[in-house]
Scaffold this active site. Structure first.
Site, PDB file in Angstrom:
ATOM      1  N   HIS A 204      15.266   6.105  -0.749  1.00  0.00           N
ATOM      2  CA  HIS A 204      16.600   5.516  -0.607  1.00  0.00           C
ATOM      3  C   HIS A 204      17.717   6.551  -0.564  1.00  0.00           C
ATOM      4  CE1 HIS A 204      16.785   6.213  -4.976  1.00  0.00           C
ATOM      5  NE2 HIS A 204      18.092   6.234  -4.800  1.00  0.00           N
TER       6      HIS A 204
HETATM    7  C1  UD1 Z   1      23.138   4.078  -5.238  1.00  0.00           C
HETATM    8  C2  UD1 Z   1      23.597   5.401  -5.846  1.00  0.00           C
HETATM    9  C3  UD1 Z   1      22.405   6.332  -5.992  1.00  0.00           C
HETATM   10  C4  UD1 Z   1      21.276   5.671  -6.781  1.00  0.00           C
HETATM   11  C5  UD1 Z   1      20.940   4.308  -6.154  1.00  0.00           C
HETATM   12  C6  UD1 Z   1      19.930   3.595  -7.022  1.00  0.00           C
HETATM   13  C7  UD1 Z   1      25.880   6.140  -5.259  1.00  0.00           C
HETATM   14  C8  UD1 Z   1      26.676   7.042  -4.419  1.00  0.00           C
HETATM   15  N1  UD1 Z   1      24.566   6.061  -4.980  1.00  0.00           N
HETATM   16  O1  UD1 Z   1      22.641   4.352  -3.943  1.00  0.00           O
HETATM   17  O2  UD1 Z   1      22.796   7.498  -6.699  1.00  0.00           O
HETATM   18  O3  UD1 Z   1      20.153   6.498  -6.745  1.00  0.00           O
HETATM   19  O4  UD1 Z   1      22.123   3.508  -6.067  1.00  0.00           O
HETATM   20  O5  UD1 Z   1      19.227   2.623  -6.322  1.00  0.00           O
HETATM   21  O6  UD1 Z   1      26.402   5.514  -6.144  1.00  0.00           O
HETATM   22  N2  UD1 Z   1      22.600  -2.910  -0.545  1.00  0.00           N
HETATM   23  C9  UD1 Z   1      22.191  -4.212  -0.455  1.00  0.00           C
HETATM   24  N3  UD1 Z   1      22.074  -4.930  -1.612  1.00  0.00           N
HETATM   25  C10 UD1 Z   1      22.327  -4.416  -2.840  1.00  0.00           C
HETATM   26  C11 UD1 Z   1      22.748  -3.093  -2.916  1.00  0.00           C
HETATM   27  C12 UD1 Z   1      22.876  -2.338  -1.773  1.00  0.00           C
HETATM   28  O7  UD1 Z   1      21.944  -4.726   0.633  1.00  0.00           O
HETATM   29  O8  UD1 Z   1      22.173  -5.130  -3.852  1.00  0.00           O
HETATM   30  C13 UD1 Z   1      22.676  -2.103   0.698  1.00  0.00           C
HETATM   31  C14 UD1 Z   1      24.036  -2.154   1.379  1.00  0.00           C
HETATM   32  O9  UD1 Z   1      23.823  -2.104   2.751  1.00  0.00           O
HETATM   33  C15 UD1 Z   1      24.673  -0.855   0.930  1.00  0.00           C
HETATM   34  C16 UD1 Z   1      23.471   0.081   0.824  1.00  0.00           C
HETATM   35  O10 UD1 Z   1      22.405  -0.737   0.376  1.00  0.00           O
HETATM   36  O11 UD1 Z   1      25.631  -0.370   1.826  1.00  0.00           O
HETATM   37  C17 UD1 Z   1      23.670   1.238  -0.127  1.00  0.00           C
HETATM   38  O12 UD1 Z   1      24.069   0.767  -1.430  1.00  0.00           O
HETATM   39  P1  UD1 Z   1      24.924   1.723  -2.393  1.00  0.00           P
HETATM   40  O13 UD1 Z   1      25.037   1.104  -3.723  1.00  0.00           O
HETATM   41  O14 UD1 Z   1      26.170   2.150  -1.717  1.00  0.00           O
HETATM   42  O15 UD1 Z   1      24.060   3.028  -2.470  1.00  0.00           O
HETATM   43  P2  UD1 Z   1      22.532   3.215  -2.871  1.00  0.00           P
HETATM   44  O16 UD1 Z   1      21.829   3.835  -1.719  1.00  0.00           O
HETATM   45  O17 UD1 Z   1      22.004   1.957  -3.436  1.00  0.00           O
HETATM   46  N1  UDP Z   2      12.484   0.485  -9.694  1.00  0.00           N
HETATM   47  C1  UDP Z   2      12.127  -0.849  -9.833  1.00  0.00           C
HETATM   48  N2  UDP Z   2      11.710  -1.530  -8.722  1.00  0.00           N
HETATM   49  C2  UDP Z   2      11.619  -0.943  -7.494  1.00  0.00           C
HETATM   50  C3  UDP Z   2      11.973   0.425  -7.382  1.00  0.00           C
HETATM   51  C4  UDP Z   2      12.413   1.104  -8.501  1.00  0.00           C
HETATM   52  O1  UDP Z   2      12.190  -1.401 -10.929  1.00  0.00           O
HETATM   53  O2  UDP Z   2      11.248  -1.615  -6.537  1.00  0.00           O
HETATM   54  C5  UDP Z   2      12.953   1.203 -10.893  1.00  0.00           C
HETATM   55  C6  UDP Z   2      12.160   2.429 -11.225  1.00  0.00           C
HETATM   56  O3  UDP Z   2      11.029   2.085 -12.013  1.00  0.00           O
HETATM   57  C7  UDP Z   2      13.172   3.274 -11.979  1.00  0.00           C
HETATM   58  C8  UDP Z   2      14.486   2.907 -11.329  1.00  0.00           C
HETATM   59  O4  UDP Z   2      14.255   1.699 -10.625  1.00  0.00           O
HETATM   60  O5  UDP Z   2      13.221   2.905 -13.349  1.00  0.00           O
HETATM   61  C9  UDP Z   2      14.912   3.980 -10.367  1.00  0.00           C
HETATM   62  O6  UDP Z   2      15.972   3.530  -9.629  1.00  0.00           O
HETATM   63  P1  UDP Z   2      16.312   4.113  -8.179  1.00  0.00           P
HETATM   64  O7  UDP Z   2      15.124   4.794  -7.601  1.00  0.00           O
HETATM   65  O8  UDP Z   2      16.917   3.000  -7.425  1.00  0.00           O
HETATM   66  O9  UDP Z   2      17.491   5.133  -8.519  1.00  0.00           O
HETATM   67  P2  UDP Z   2      17.562   6.653  -8.982  1.00  0.00           P
HETATM   68  O10 UDP Z   2      16.739   6.819 -10.211  1.00  0.00           O
HETATM   69  O11 UDP Z   2      17.103   7.501  -7.839  1.00  0.00           O
HETATM   70  O12 UDP Z   2      19.017   6.870  -9.218  1.00  0.00           O
END
Ligand code: UD1
Ligand code: UDP
Length: 356
Positions: A204
């Site tokens: 992601h």
């Molecule tokens: C965010 C964090 C990242 C973290 C990740 C955990 C920032 C800059 N990034 O990244 O550090 O590792 O969360 O998962 O804060 N979207 C949906 N549904 C949701 C959420 C997101 O469809 O419930 C889609 C939307 O198209 C959105 C995209 O995912 O634009 C990205 O979501 P966003 O929260 O901006 O960044 P993440 O990639 O999730």
């Molecule tokens: N995780 C989860 N379901 C999923 C993918 C990840 O519960 O389908 C959990 C994972 O076990 C970990 C956390 O989400 O505890 C990590 O989140 P993510 O990878 O979104 O973010 P990051 O740690 O990179 O910020």
């Protein structure tokens, strides 16, 4: 004593699941503010239900958007809450836009900021998370670091003394609890894989999803691994449309994001983890699995040093495939770089000691 804890993204719910009960044990009134950065049920509410996280007192429903707009909207709305509620301190977790917005809103109102997971650095400012970490650490009043490496990074930046405390990693606390307490569903048979005979992947990180060359290397590399064993990939919503548009991705076993107990089950059952997630890298180690990290660097350098994690920049599909296939069945050295599983208790004690 009254605290506001800001969460918004999946890993923050998981961290709050450990810290919030420990704050409550000490009689601290901890109120959760959910920014709404993540909002799909499987990215948000499912964690509150499964992990027993208290209902948010405030849900700001900020949603997705470009960094400036998303962070700015959070800042405005969090400020309104703080002006009205006047907590004694603000707790923020990790390195997302919700973290920085919470910290900045509080700091400007002279409300002390407690940063959980302080001091991590990738030294790659192209990552939005690195900018969030640096800004948040420099405006925090109590910096609770998960590792000695993180404490050392803070010292290098001039942040020292009793405002910094090494507490360990809350994700280790939860991994220990999960291994004993949490029930997963009959997941493996539903997915169609068997114990020990699949690779678990997550993707992601913006640096991979937003760069077509890197994304192609990740997808084609993982597709190459399926000649050895299946690759199960719970798909993050950011990555979903990109995988749907990729022919090579049809070789992968794509599933919806899973809840935390099911994720732990997958981590404990797989042969190897391949990921660009921060949390999932560590969970591979907690559950005794080798990890290939699909990035140029990691903040969790201890696992590379112990031999559990192999950093593989996804610039080439064959390199991704070969790194994964050649690491299946490997192990690293023993070590306990993330504390003793009592980070949540130590965090609550540090907050109570400082602000009551
Ligand atoms: C965010 C964090 C990242 C973290 C990740 C955990 C920032 C800059 N990034 O990244 O550090 O590792 O969360 O998962 O804060 N979207 C949906 N549904 C949701 C959420 C997101 O469809 O419930 C889609 C939307 O198209 C959105 C995209 O995912 O634009 C990205 O979501 P966003 O929260 O901006 O960044 P993440 O990639 O999730
Ligand atoms: N995780 C989860 N379901 C999923 C993918 C990840 O519960 O389908 C959990 C994972 O076990 C970990 C956390 O989400 O505890 C990590 O989140 P993510 O990878 O979104 O973010 P990051 O740690 O990179 O910020």
């Amino acid at each position: 004593m009254k605290i506001t804890s800001v969460v918004g993204a999946r890993p923050q719910f998981i961290k709050a699941a450990i810290v919030s009960p420990q704050l409550a044990n000490l009689g601290i009134d901890d109120r959760i503010l959910h920014t709404g950065q993540h909002y799909d049920r499987q990215m948000s509410d499912a964690f509150f239900d499964e992990l027993g996280i208290p209902e948010p007192t405030w849900s700001l429903d900020v949603g997705s958007g470009p960094h400036g707009a998303q962070t700015g909207t959070m800042l405005t709305k969090i400020e309104e809450v703080l002006l009205d509620d006047q907590p004694d301190a603000m707790v923020v977790y990790g390195d997302t836009n919700s973290t920085t917005a919470g910290a900045l809103a509080a700091a400007k109102l002279h409300i002390p900021v407690v940063h959980i997971e302080a001091g991590l650095r990738s030294f790659n400012r192209a990552m939005p998370e690195e900018v969030n970490r640096i800004v948040t650490d420099h405006i925090s009043d109590l910096l609770l670091a998960p590792t000695q490496t993180a404490v050392d990074h803070l010292a290098t930046e001039g942040i020292t003394g009793d405002m910094v405390e090494l507490v360990g990693d809350v994700m280790y606390d939860l991994a220990l609890k999960a291994a004993n307490d949490l029930d997963a569903g009959p997941l493996l048979s539903e997915i169609g894989v068997t114990e020990g005979d699949f690779v678990l992947a997550t993707v992601h990180r913006a640096e991979n999803t937003d760069d077509p060359t890197r994304l192609a290397a990740v997808i084609n590399g993982l597709a190459g691994v399926t000649e050895t064993m299946p690759v199960v990939l719970p798909v993050h919503p950011r990555t979903k449309p990109l995988l749907e548009a990729s022919e090579a991705a049809s070789a992968l076993t794509l599933i919806e994001p899973v809840g935390y107990p099911d994720m732990v089950k997958l981590e404990r059952s797989c042969a190897l983890v391949a990921t660009d997630s921060g949390g999932v890298q560590k969970e591979a180690f907690f559950h005794g699995k080798p990890c290939v990290t699909l990035r140029d660097e990691t903040e969790w350098v201890e696992l590379v040093e112990l031999g559990w994690n192999t950093i593989t920049p996804p610039t080439d599909a064959a390199a991704v495939r070969d790194a994964i296939v050649s690491n299946i069945g490997t192990t690293g050295q023993d070590g306990k770089p993330y504390g003793a599983g009592d980070a949540g208790e130590r965090i609550a004690a540090a907050i109570s000691h400082r602000y009551t």
